[in-house]
Design an enzyme around this catalytic site. Structure first.
Site, PDB file in Angstrom:
ATOM      1  N   ARG A 290      15.260  51.977  70.553  1.00 42.67           N
ATOM      2  CA  ARG A 290      14.191  52.755  69.923  1.00 42.67           C
ATOM      3  C   ARG A 290      13.228  53.268  70.993  1.00 42.67           C
ATOM      4  NH1 ARG A 290      11.303  49.939  64.972  1.00 42.67           N
ATOM      5  NH2 ARG A 290      10.479  52.059  64.737  1.00 42.67           N
TER       6      ARG A 290
ATOM      7  N   CYS B  27       4.152  48.430  68.900  1.00 48.46           N
ATOM      8  CA  CYS B  27       5.524  48.347  68.399  1.00 48.46           C
ATOM      9  C   CYS B  27       5.718  49.483  67.408  1.00 48.46           C
ATOM     10  CB  CYS B  27       5.773  46.975  67.767  1.00 48.46           C
ATOM     11  SG  CYS B  27       4.646  46.590  66.401  1.00 48.46           S
TER      12      CYS B  27
END
Length: 280
Positions: free
Chosen positions: A178, A235
């Site tokens: 990611r 995050c």
């Protein structure tokens, strides 16, 4: 209860529960996409533990500030009172095992000013591995008196996160793919905040699901540059970032958390997105 570490082992917790001031137990099971933590809690939990809903009680509704904005202090206060949280009594939080959602509760309680909060290392999986008993009984609502005083741990907004990426160390706690922008299963755009460094939280844990020894975590963060500059963490939505903050705290380091994280950043078309494996 000894609070030299933000983590507590199963054996330490058993002794603490038998002590003169047993901790309040909070079950924080949650995972992106389910199953619902409340169902898992109903099927079995640590005896006496109260369940807290991460989406509804440990976060505000999703919106411009991201998928898991910081909760309204009054909503948080009501949930903690119902769970029996008191300002003068220790708290132990746990989840199914990796400590991701438990870390969110740990961070929020510390942010809200609670002085004595620890995370069960290995979570429910470690409790079960030790052969400890579980319960399906829901304890009655507690009579907590804890009043959140938000702001006791530092946070940054998107501009602050960008500045940390340029001038300090901003750690991206998401999976490496990611960060690189190869996949993005949840948020509007793939990639990472320019200048951030990839540091997946899965690397904080050993094969048994517990945190790696302090010496190994210390070496990891030292190699990432955490000793040389101000450290920030982010995050996808501010949950896994708390796990990174917890791992840093295990080594005696502190971190600034960006609550909006990538879910907020990527929703703003004016914010750039970097891709690839290199910092930049």
């Amino acid at each position: 209860m000894d609070t030299t570490s933000p983590l507590i082992s199963v054996d330490e917790l058993v002794r603490a529960l038998d002590g003169s001031q047993p901790p309040v137990l909070l079950d924080i099971r949650w995972q992106l996409g389910g199953p619902p933590g409340a169902q898992e809690y109903a099927a079995g939990h640590l005896p006496g533990a109260h369940y807290l809903d991460l989406d509804r009680e440990l976060a505000a509704p999703p919106g411009p500030a991201g998928r898991h904005p910081l909760p309204d202090p009054e909503v948080l206060a009501a949930a903690l009172r119902r769970a029996g949280v008191r300002g003068d009594r220790p708290v132990v939080v746990y989840d199914a095992g990796p400590a991701t959602s438990a870390a969110r509760a740990w961070w929020l309680l510390r942010w809200a000013g609670h002085p004595d909060v620890r995370v069960l290392d290995g979570g429910l999986a470690a409790w079960r591995s030790a052969g400890r008993p579980e319960s399906t009984d829901t304890p009655p609502a507690g009579e907590g008196d804890f009043k959140p005083r938000p702001g006791r741990l530092p946070t940054v907004d998107a501009d602050g996160a960008a500045a940390l990426a340029r001038e300090g160390l901003l750690l991206d706690a998401r999976a490496a793919e990611r960060y690189r922008g190869e996949v993005e299963p949840v948020d509007p755009r793939a990639g990472h905040i320019p200048g951030a460094v990839s540091a997946p939280t899965t690397e904080n844990l050993g094969p048994d699901g517990r945190f790696r020894p302090v010496v190994e975590l210390d070496r990891r963060f030292r190699e990432l540059g955490a000793d040389e500059q101000r450290v920030g963490v982010y995050c996808g939505s501010g949950v896994t970032a708390a796990h990174q903050a917890l791992a840093l705290a295990v080594t005696g380091r502190s971190a600034v958390l960006y609550p909006g994280s990538w879910s907020e950043w990527s929703a703003d078309p004016a914010r750039p997105a970097a891709t690839g494996a290199e910092r930049g």
